[in-house]
Design a protein around this motif. Sequence first.
Motif, PDB file in Angstrom:
ATOM      1  N   ARG A 152       2.326  -0.549   7.517  1.00  0.00           N
ATOM      2  CA  ARG A 152       2.195  -1.999   7.507  1.00  0.00           C
ATOM      3  C   ARG A 152       1.128  -2.517   6.555  1.00  0.00           C
ATOM      4  NH1 ARG A 152       1.967  -3.119  14.063  1.00  0.00           N
ATOM      5  NH2 ARG A 152       3.995  -2.190  14.589  1.00  0.00           N
ATOM      6  N   ARG A 175       0.852  -4.000   3.274  1.00  0.00           N
ATOM      7  CA  ARG A 175       1.433  -2.997   2.362  1.00  0.00           C
ATOM      8  C   ARG A 175       2.293  -3.679   1.304  1.00  0.00           C
ATOM      9  NH1 ARG A 175       3.212  -0.833  -1.028  1.00  0.00           N
ATOM     10  NH2 ARG A 175       3.929   1.296  -1.354  1.00  0.00           N
ATOM     11  N   THR A 176       2.905  -4.780   1.629  1.00  0.00           N
ATOM     12  CA  THR A 176       3.747  -5.490   0.667  1.00  0.00           C
ATOM     13  C   THR A 176       2.941  -6.159  -0.444  1.00  0.00           C
ATOM     14  OG1 THR A 176       3.732  -7.391   2.176  1.00  0.00           O
ATOM     15  CG2 THR A 176       5.633  -5.898   2.297  1.00  0.00           C
ATOM     16  N   ASP A 177       1.605  -6.220  -0.314  1.00  0.00           N
ATOM     17  CA  ASP A 177       0.756  -6.747  -1.383  1.00  0.00           C
ATOM     18  C   ASP A 177       0.507  -5.723  -2.486  1.00  0.00           C
ATOM     19  OD1 ASP A 177       0.373  -9.304  -0.302  1.00  0.00           O
ATOM     20  OD2 ASP A 177      -1.276  -8.616   0.971  1.00  0.00           O
ATOM     21  N   THR A 198       0.460  -7.176  -6.205  1.00  0.00           N
ATOM     22  CA  THR A 198       1.618  -7.955  -6.645  1.00  0.00           C
ATOM     23  C   THR A 198       1.231  -9.214  -7.403  1.00  0.00           C
ATOM     24  OG1 THR A 198       1.685  -8.974  -4.442  1.00  0.00           O
ATOM     25  CG2 THR A 198       3.138  -7.094  -4.820  1.00  0.00           C
ATOM     26  N   PRO A 220       7.580   2.268  -2.591  1.00  0.00           N
ATOM     27  CA  PRO A 220       7.825   1.906  -1.193  1.00  0.00           C
ATOM     28  C   PRO A 220       8.308   3.125  -0.409  1.00  0.00           C
ATOM     29  CG  PRO A 220       8.793   0.291  -2.665  1.00  0.00           C
ATOM     30  CD  PRO A 220       8.344   1.439  -3.524  1.00  0.00           C
TER      31      PRO A 220
END
Length: 298
Positions: A152, A175-177, A198, A220
């Motif tokens: 996460r 984590r998506t950053d 990002t 990912p």
Amino acid sequence: MSVTAWQPQPGETQLARDLVAFATGVAPQVSGMRWFRDTNRLDVQDHLPGWPEGPRYAPRTKPEQRTRSAARFGLRGLYAVVAGGLETLAGSGSVTKVPRAIGHPPEDPDNEVEDFPVLWAAPDSLARTLPWQLDPGRRPAGYLTYAVVTDRRVVILGRADDGRAGPEVLWECARTDIAGAERRNFSKENSDAVIRFTDGSWCRLHVSLPYGLLRYLATPHELLGDDRLSPGQREAVAAFTARHALATRPVVSRRPSGNVLVEYRTGDGPPPAPGSGTGGYQLMGPDGEDVEDQPDDY
């Protein structure tokens, strides 16, 4: 925020953890130095919120570089004489042969030779929020910083190296950053990594065991439960768990190559241990069979 031991949240999976710090230059002009830059290559360390005063560096001039290189050459020459003698003795079985260092050329000369930014960040970008404790030139002696990667988020923990206090949560992001990460071999112990966000900002960290951490930041990840494994893969995971006498299920993930990685890490329990990394792993194919490494597997 101080806690006795950092733990993932319920339902969150810890994937990797390792000692990290802002990297240090190794080229003669910038050896032992680091800078914090904006996208115009201006120094921004005075504009980072909450950061204390730290050392200020200036790239060495050509005469300074020649003096430093000459001094190092003298030491290398002495080493070569000693090593040559030891290697001669090694031929008779008296001592072990001295290993030779393997060098790597600069991969990004603008940022590794002419300059050495460890923070590249426009105003209001995520990299500007990183904690000052990552800087070896600012944090107290004996203070250690760790990066934890989960499915996460990414968390930076800090603690004094005396074992008396639990780790402090210094920073975290989703984590998506994270846009990606690359290893940089032109570095001390070939262990630097550039972490890209990002929003276009990035940082350069020295990582104790880069493979484990970068594996889950470079691309990912896709965690796999038993319901997403073939019968052969489930049998292989069960055998791996029994063989290593694990109390919990190992982490199972699909790599970009399509292979499935099964692994557990030593020292996963709190508090974080220096150098805790992969304790065991197995790479398998569609039916649970062992397969050879592919470039993207690690």
